[in-house]
Design an enzyme around this catalytic site. Sequence first.
Site, PDB file in Angstrom:
ATOM      1  N   GLU A  98      55.752  10.316 -42.328  1.00  0.00           N
ATOM      2  CA  GLU A  98      56.121  11.678 -42.737  1.00  0.00           C
ATOM      3  C   GLU A  98      57.108  11.657 -43.909  1.00  0.00           C
ATOM      4  OE1 GLU A  98      55.906  14.802 -39.516  1.00  0.00           O
ATOM      5  OE2 GLU A  98      58.070  14.705 -39.791  1.00  0.00           O
ATOM      6  N   HIS A 138      43.353  -9.217 -29.328  1.00  0.00           N
ATOM      7  CA  HIS A 138      41.995  -9.221 -28.787  1.00  0.00           C
ATOM      8  C   HIS A 138      41.265  -7.914 -29.095  1.00  0.00           C
ATOM      9  CE1 HIS A 138      42.377 -13.015 -26.404  1.00  0.00           C
ATOM     10  NE2 HIS A 138      43.616 -12.794 -26.792  1.00  0.00           N
ATOM     11  N   LYS A 161      48.580  24.414 -40.039  1.00  0.00           N
ATOM     12  CA  LYS A 161      49.071  25.565 -39.271  1.00  0.00           C
ATOM     13  C   LYS A 161      48.577  26.874 -39.886  1.00  0.00           C
ATOM     14  CE  LYS A 161      53.470  23.343 -38.015  1.00  0.00           C
ATOM     15  NZ  LYS A 161      54.938  23.491 -38.128  1.00  0.00           N
TER      16      LYS A 161
END
Lengths: 444, 444
Positions: B285, B306, B420
């Site tokens: 961010e 793995h 948003k």
Amino acid sequence: MSVKFNGKYLEGFLREEEFAQLWPQVQSAHDQLMNRTGAGNDYLGWVDLPVNYDKQEFSRIKQAAERIMQDTDILVVIGIGGSYLGARAVIEAVKSIQYNSICKNTPQIFYAGNTISPNALNDLLAICEGKRVSVNVISKSGTTTEPAIAFRVFKKYLEQKCGVEEARRRIYATTDASKGTLKELADAEGYETFVVPDDVGGRYSVLTAVGLLPIACSGIDIDALMAGAAAAREKLSDCDKDNDCYRYAAARNLLYRRGKSIETLVSYEPNFTMMNEWFKQLFGESEGKDGKGLMPTSVICSTDLHSMGQFLQDGARIMFETVVDICRPVKDFVVEADAANRDGLNFLAGLGLAEVNRKAMQGTILAHRDGGVPEIVLEMDSLEAADLGYLIYFFERACAISGYLLGVNPFNQPGVESYKKNMFALLGKPGYESEKAALEAKLS
Amino acid sequence: MSVKFNGKYLEGFLREEEFAQLWPQVQSAHDQLMNRTGAGNDYLGWVDLPVNYDKQEFSRIKQAAERIMQDTDILVVIGIGGSYLGARAVIEAVKSIQYNSICKNTPQIFYAGNTISPNALNDLLAICEGKRVSVNVISKSGTTTEPAIAFRVFKKYLEQKCGVEEARRRIYATTDASKGTLKELADAEGYETFVVPDDVGGRYSVLTAVGLLPIACSGIDIDALMAGAAAAREKLSDCDKDNDCYRYAAARNLLYRRGKSIETLVSYEPNFTMMNEWFKQLFGESEGKDGKGLMPTSVICSTDLHSMGQFLQDGARIMFETVVDICRPVKDFVVEADAANRDGLNFLAGLGLAEVNRKAMQGTILAHRDGGVPEIVLEMDSLEAADLGYLIYFFERACAISGYLLGVNPFNQPGVESYKKNMFALLGKPGYESEKAALEAKLS
């Protein structure tokens, strides 16, 4: 039942002609797969597995699961990589990422032998205290360090807690059909055993006993899971241009060739978290070789829109996103009106959260697309067992085609040995002595 | 107490002269930070926070935590992004990723309001059934959609279960000091409140009440946590060439300029899993903007050796690794000899798993380095509270310096608004009506 490839949000990033131009290579990859002429063709057991599996063993898996559900509070699944990720991913996707906190008539399931951390082992032993424990140890060879250590510990733990005979009844070994350390031990002790097939690699093994026994113990309908995979096999086996699986493989390969380095798998459902991890192994281990491959990463939204969202919206333009759009939740939750409406949420009153979540997904797809991120959308109905079985097969097949398109062997993993060799040498394991001094010099 | 930058495994990838040549820019970044002349200088409260915090509030946090430990089975922490990640990361790092399964005299802690999934909310309500629940709602404004929905639900839940008066005692609000929806509601209802400072951004807020209240409720010594951060502040505040934090910031910036796109944070301790997520928000961010930034990713080893191990060893060479080397476990576990030694593990007998895990780490560092991956190692003593406090401050400061080196504002996150806006428009939120039709056309 289906997984639909929606390429609408690739407009501006890929032209439709590019698909057409790549298609001969897709056809070639398909032919390599179906004619078993490609690299790694010893490991194609997964292709027909959804219909061509051992029905007698399948029935034994269900019986063992019934027994475990009756006599067990905690099932400890010992395995690493493909020997635990698939099972855990399915259990949490179908049931819940909070499975251990909400399970009622099925045992809690904890995973061991996927780390060397003493903290993890000590904590799990504390959790098991006073509980009726059973163990499913999963290892083709029985010599992989992490699960071998955990199994040594839990075998002794069970023998001390409930005696050698009872321990033998409580240990289930999923291993090679006929040879290897774990198979020999299991036969000597009389454990019930299940088979890790020779022709199915670890990351493709979730629909074998490797995944099916723990999954069945969680109460999931493994018949439905297999039926979903069988439906996908039926639907996705022809190389025509509306094969959604092949369209997906082509799209991700085209984006790679255009310079994208990273595929970010996106879901709006926290229960999908471990499916993200399963996907990362499947594609990362299959494609990441010879200096090539898309790096698989993942996010859960909208959670991670508040952590990785800034980067995805506006950071370095090195990734594309593959959004798994799950249309239907297990059960919806309707937002109620509130008389005071201090939080200003009444515009959501009467809506289900599934719908709100869906708008968040759609809004984000558009925002990221407008921010320069190509968006692939894979649409599926739900995370019920059958739909998930379909998705698993869809991804497995897309991964194989992707590997051949990339020009690698999608079924080997030579790089995984490198750390083991160094670790063994540093630990003084017999047979690795000659490397030890040189490695220690590099560290000092 | 320290975090040491070990640059030994950068040989062959970076030359020492490059550090020297970059250093004037590091000095400049340092000056921007200390003189408060850089972008985002309204958000530098974290710099002196470890010594300059509200002692009276700190004491109230401890009292509230004591009360919650007494009267609560489940603490529901409602927050998203920086309003839950830091607390969860610290609790799981210091206590255990299995905290909820091993906690004894402290409440279980579940996190809500970081997703819109109805499944997550339904499951959590089921988990709370019959338990004594308290809620810590964390939101600067009170209007962020995800936590606001969850809080509307849990406020009503508590009021119905135990009455309005008791609910008021069981809700703790961490929010703005004086304004906003949540603050107004808290004052009207009489909730105890704690402060989200104006000058500390969400991703830097773990050492404010945002992180400290949930952390204290888990029984972690928050004095030690702050003392560790204070020690880091003391140690890392001068821009000299043996400032390990600045060396780390310089190294990652140099690798970026040389073309690396991804930083993979690596730990060999599963309890570090959520710290990885906290790190990803902090750096992703802060740096991911204006088309720039290293993409933060993470693995837990040897687990992920793995799954992602093949890619890291031999896939596209686009990443470097930053290994957090945690020297001491909570408690070790010694491998015992076994008379039969069928599993061949007796070469480990008498060794602690911490040592085995360490050899895995060392072996992997060498293997990946030899495979072409630059390896940064950050060495720390343990994951005890003080050491973790030190690490948190180390990363926060490294992130600020990194952002200035990259030429971005490390303290804003404009891209987070994009999704948003679209979501609100699609949901028909008042004030967003004009966008709705255009967005729906793009989707159809």
